[in-house]
Scaffold this motif. Structure first.
Motif, PDB file in Angstrom:
ATOM      1  N   SER A 252      27.012  -7.122  -3.160  1.00 18.07           N
ATOM      2  CA  SER A 252      27.291  -8.298  -2.335  1.00 18.07           C
ATOM      3  C   SER A 252      28.482  -8.097  -1.406  1.00 18.07           C
ATOM      4  O   SER A 252      28.471  -8.532  -0.255  1.00 18.07           O
ATOM      5  CB  SER A 252      27.518  -9.526  -3.220  1.00 18.07           C
ATOM      6  OG  SER A 252      28.615  -9.313  -4.094  1.00 18.07           O
ATOM      7  N   SER A 253      29.509  -7.416  -1.880  1.00 24.55           N
ATOM      8  CA  SER A 253      30.719  -7.232  -1.074  1.00 24.55           C
ATOM      9  C   SER A 253      30.758  -5.888  -0.356  1.00 24.55           C
ATOM     10  O   SER A 253      31.501  -5.713   0.606  1.00 24.55           O
ATOM     11  CB  SER A 253      31.966  -7.355  -1.954  1.00 24.55           C
ATOM     12  OG  SER A 253      32.031  -6.287  -2.884  1.00 24.55           O
ATOM     13  N   GLY A 254      29.975  -4.916  -0.855  1.00 28.92           N
ATOM     14  CA  GLY A 254      30.027  -3.575  -0.296  1.00 28.92           C
ATOM     15  C   GLY A 254      31.267  -2.808  -0.703  1.00 28.92           C
ATOM     16  O   GLY A 254      31.621  -1.801  -0.070  1.00 28.92           O
ATOM     17  N   ASP A 255      31.934  -3.256  -1.773  1.00 28.40           N
ATOM     18  CA  ASP A 255      33.179  -2.635  -2.212  1.00 28.40           C
ATOM     19  C   ASP A 255      32.952  -1.711  -3.415  1.00 28.40           C
ATOM     20  O   ASP A 255      32.093  -1.968  -4.263  1.00 28.40           O
ATOM     21  CB  ASP A 255      34.200  -3.695  -2.614  1.00 28.40           C
ATOM     22  CG  ASP A 255      34.717  -4.488  -1.425  1.00 28.40           C
ATOM     23  OD1 ASP A 255      34.713  -3.940  -0.299  1.00 28.40           O
ATOM     24  OD2 ASP A 255      35.121  -5.656  -1.609  1.00 28.40           O
ATOM     25  N   PHE A 256      33.768  -0.664  -3.470  1.00 31.95           N
ATOM     26  CA  PHE A 256      33.808   0.229  -4.626  1.00 31.95           C
ATOM     27  C   PHE A 256      35.011  -0.121  -5.495  1.00 31.95           C
ATOM     28  O   PHE A 256      36.048  -0.557  -4.989  1.00 31.95           O
ATOM     29  CB  PHE A 256      33.934   1.691  -4.182  1.00 31.95           C
ATOM     30  CG  PHE A 256      32.712   2.239  -3.516  1.00 31.95           C
ATOM     31  CD1 PHE A 256      31.671   2.767  -4.275  1.00 31.95           C
ATOM     32  CD2 PHE A 256      32.594   2.243  -2.133  1.00 31.95           C
ATOM     33  CE1 PHE A 256      30.546   3.287  -3.666  1.00 31.95           C
ATOM     34  CE2 PHE A 256      31.476   2.762  -1.509  1.00 31.95           C
ATOM     35  CZ  PHE A 256      30.443   3.279  -2.282  1.00 31.95           C
TER      36      PHE A 256
END
Length: 374
Positions: A252-256
């Motif tokens: 959903s956020s595209g974060d690692f």
């Protein structure tokens, strides 16, 4: 007014250095849960080829021997894992050495797995949580060099940097499907379709190209003319669970975020952060131009091609087991898979259905071969 002008000047100077100077770290290490135990229990039981010459590599070492270039022009600095995301996304991590000299870091012989499956080069494991109790565990394998296959004495598809992966889809903690990358594509299976060792699906890595397959033997792929073959066998067991960097990716956020790793991968990861995973650039040299003495191309197949993009560009958010590029044909047995295994077909042996095209190809090779240095 002069104070304002001075402040504006400082701002523009800072922006200029940000764009043109050496990169800086852009994202701190955020932490989440560790890699799920089932993702380690059912990690692929991976065999490297017995005659492999281009072994797995540590990305941090790879960066020490490459310099970012754009349009074949050096940016004037080396990147590190911590600063990679600040390198322009159109840059190529270009070898500081002539690859045809086979420098030690390119061969990475010291990273050959030992008898227990341990390699000093960390793998990268990325877990992605999705709806319906699904967790996709991606097992990424990095090699500093991809050595292509040979047709009539000519080698096609060499490139610096090589990212390959397998992916196991877990549903409520149970391994249900597996995807094996091979070149620009791959094959999907039900998990039970593959042979297993200690409950882990057995996979095979092709010599030189590092494509992943479900069987040992010669693997035929389609271009050109059925002549190019990958070769696999049960050579060296590589247990990626013994040394890895671990991460989560949030769809959903595209974060690692960091899941923590073990051994070398875990210790390096503490200072590295996660920003390198966001980098969309290329992990090797840009395809050498035709004017380069090392380059040759025939019918669109070239001796040297560009290095690959990294894990962020491998459809981590895919909904199907296959990358989201169309229909997902999931094989329910090894014998039904779409990439055939062919007996024979060694270098220079053409399959009947390619005979007419091959005759043209051979004539082109023979007329041009004198111009090439292999």
């Amino acid at each position: 007014m002069m104070l304002v002008d001075f402040q504006v000047s400082l701002l523009f100077a800072a922006l200029f250095l940000r764009v043109h100077g050496a990169p800086t770290s852009s994202k701190p290490l955020s932490k989440r849960d560790s890699i799920p135990s089932y993702a380690l229990t059912y990690a692929p039981y991976t065999y490297l080829y017995s005659g492999e010459s281009w072994w797995q590599s540590d990305i941090s070492v790879h960066l020490q021997h490459t310099t970012p270039e754009v349009d074949y022009t050096s940016l004037g600095y080396q990147a590190t894992v911590e600063t990679l995301d600040s390198v322009p996304s159109d840059a190529y991590l270009t070898s500081d050495d002539n690859v045809e000299d086979n420098p030690a870091w390119l061969l990475s012989t010291s990273n050959k797995p030992d008898s227990s499956g341990y390699s000093p080069a960390p793998a990268t494991i990325i877990c992605v949580e999705k709806d319906g109790g699904i967790v996709d565990a991606f097992y990424f394998y990095f090699y500093s060099y991809n050595h292509g296959n040979t047709v009539l004495g000519l080698v096609f598809g060499n490139h610096v940097g090589d990212w390959e992966h397998s992916m196991v889809r877990f549903v409520n903690g149970s391994p249900e499907y597996v995807y094996l990358s091979a070149h620009s594509g791959g094959t999907s299976y039900t998990y039970d379709a593959l042979a297993s060792q200690n409950g882990r699906a057995v996979t095979y890595v092709a010599t030189g190209t590092h494509a992943n397959y479900a069987t040992a033997g010669q693997q035929d792929y389609t271009l050109p003319f059925g002549l190019l073959h990958d070769t696999t066998d049960a050579g060296f067991f590589w247990d990626v669970t013994k040394n890895f960097r671990g991460f989560w990716y949030d769809v959903s956020s595209g974060d690692f975020s960091s899941a923590g790793g073990v051994d070398v991968g875990g210790s390096e990861q503490v200072s590295e952060g996660v920003s390198w995973l966001d980098w969309l650039g290329f992990w090797g040299d840009e395809q050498y131009p035709d004017s380069d003495d090392r380059q040759y191309c025939i019918f669109g197949e070239c001796h040297y091609v560009s290095g690959p993009t990294g894990p962020i560009d491998k459809d981590l958010d895919r909904t199907d087991v296959c990358p989201d590029t169309g229909d997902c044909d999931i094989q329910t047995s090894i014998s039904s898979r779409s990439i055939e295994i062919r007996a024979g077909g060694a270098d220079g042996t053409v399959f009947a259905e390619y005979a007419e095209e091959f005759a043209k190809f051979k004539a082109e090779v023979e007329s041009s071969k004198a111009n090439y240095t292999i």
